[in-house]
Design a protein around this motif. Structure first.
Motif, short mmCIF file in Angstrom:
data_model
loop_
_atom_site.label_atom_id
_atom_site.label_comp_id
_atom_site.label_asym_id
_atom_site.label_seq_id
_atom_site.Cartn_x
_atom_site.Cartn_y
_atom_site.Cartn_z
N GLY A 57 0.79 -1.21 0.00
CA GLY A 57 0.00 0.00 0.00
C GLY A 57 0.83 1.27 0.00
O GLY A 57 0.31 2.34 -0.21
N LEU A 58 2.11 1.19 0.25
CA LEU A 58 2.97 2.36 0.24
C LEU A 58 3.64 2.46 -1.12
O LEU A 58 4.04 1.46 -1.71
N SER A 59 3.79 3.64 -1.59
CA SER A 59 4.44 3.86 -2.88
C SER A 59 5.95 3.92 -2.69
O SER A 59 6.44 4.48 -1.72
N ASN A 60 6.69 3.34 -3.62
CA ASN A 60 8.14 3.43 -3.57
C ASN A 60 8.64 4.74 -4.16
O ASN A 60 9.82 5.05 -4.10
N GLU A 61 7.74 5.50 -4.77
CA GLU A 61 8.12 6.76 -5.39
C GLU A 61 8.12 7.86 -4.34
O GLU A 61 7.18 8.02 -3.57
N ILE A 62 9.20 8.61 -4.30
CA ILE A 62 9.30 9.73 -3.38
C ILE A 62 8.76 10.97 -4.09
O ILE A 62 9.26 11.35 -5.15
N VAL A 63 7.76 11.56 -3.52
CA VAL A 63 7.16 12.74 -4.12
C VAL A 63 7.86 13.98 -3.57
O VAL A 63 7.94 14.16 -2.37
N PRO A 64 8.40 14.82 -4.46
CA PRO A 64 9.11 16.01 -3.98
C PRO A 64 8.18 16.94 -3.20
O PRO A 64 7.04 17.12 -3.55
N PHE A 65 8.72 17.47 -2.13
CA PHE A 65 7.98 18.45 -1.36
C PHE A 65 8.89 19.63 -1.09
O PHE A 65 10.07 19.48 -0.90
N ASN A 66 8.33 20.78 -1.12
CA ASN A 66 9.05 22.01 -0.83
C ASN A 66 10.39 22.09 -1.57
O ASN A 66 11.44 22.17 -0.94
N PRO A 67 10.38 22.06 -2.90
CA PRO A 67 11.65 22.12 -3.63
C PRO A 67 12.36 23.45 -3.38
O PRO A 67 11.74 24.49 -3.19
N GLU A 68 13.68 23.38 -3.37
CA GLU A 68 14.52 24.55 -3.15
C GLU A 68 15.18 24.92 -4.48
O GLU A 68 15.69 24.05 -5.17
N GLN A 69 15.16 26.21 -4.80
CA GLN A 69 15.80 26.67 -6.02
C GLN A 69 16.98 27.56 -5.67
O GLN A 69 16.84 28.54 -4.95
N VAL A 70 18.15 27.18 -6.16
CA VAL A 70 19.39 27.92 -5.92
C VAL A 70 19.89 28.43 -7.27
O VAL A 70 20.07 27.64 -8.21
N VAL A 71 20.11 29.73 -7.37
CA VAL A 71 20.60 30.34 -8.61
C VAL A 71 21.99 30.90 -8.34
O VAL A 71 22.19 31.68 -7.41
N LEU A 72 22.96 30.47 -9.14
CA LEU A 72 24.33 30.97 -9.07
C LEU A 72 24.49 31.95 -10.23
O LEU A 72 24.18 31.61 -11.38
#
Length: 134
Positions: A34-49
């Protein structure tokens, strides 16, 4: 005596079989059913150089990618930028640049907020920016 032992063993086996049926030990379940093996992204962080300088200037730029592996771009036309989007709990923003102009600057922006910035005004300018708060 042998007949009594056979009857006791058969009766014990039947009781154990029934108890297994009552408590559901025959059901084939797994801990992850019943649990998914796929990790769903949460709160993605964006870093710009970013590296910037005089118009027409170029720079050799060294930076760390999303896996903290060093990367190099030679003779990159300015302005230059690289964006990292990740769901990792922490990411190190690091950029080092040396240009052929008299002005060179860098900036690290995390989720729209400037975390580090620097500008140098000298011949063959060298600058760096670092953010390890991510």
């Amino acid at each position: 005596m042998a007949l009594t032992a056979v009857v006791v063993v058969a009766l014990a086996g039947f009781v154990i079989y029934r108890l297994h049926g009552i408590f559901g030990s025959q059901a084939n379940t797994s801990a992850n059913s019943g649990l998914s093996n796929e990790i769903v992204p949460f709160n993605p962080e964006q870093v710009v150089l970013e590296v910037f300088g005089a118009l027409g200037a170029v720079a050799t730029i060294n930076y760390l990618d999303v896996n903290a592996r060093p990367q190099q771009v030679k003779d990159a036309p300015l302005p230059w930028s690289f964006t990292i989007t990740t769901t990792e709990p922490a990411v190190v923003g690091n950029v080092v640049a040396q240009g052929n102009g008299d002005t060179l600057g860098c900036r690290i922006i995390v989720n729209g907020e400037v975390k580090d910035q620097g500008t140098v005004n000298k011949v063959d300018a060298y600058t760096y920016c670092l953010d390890k708060s991510g």
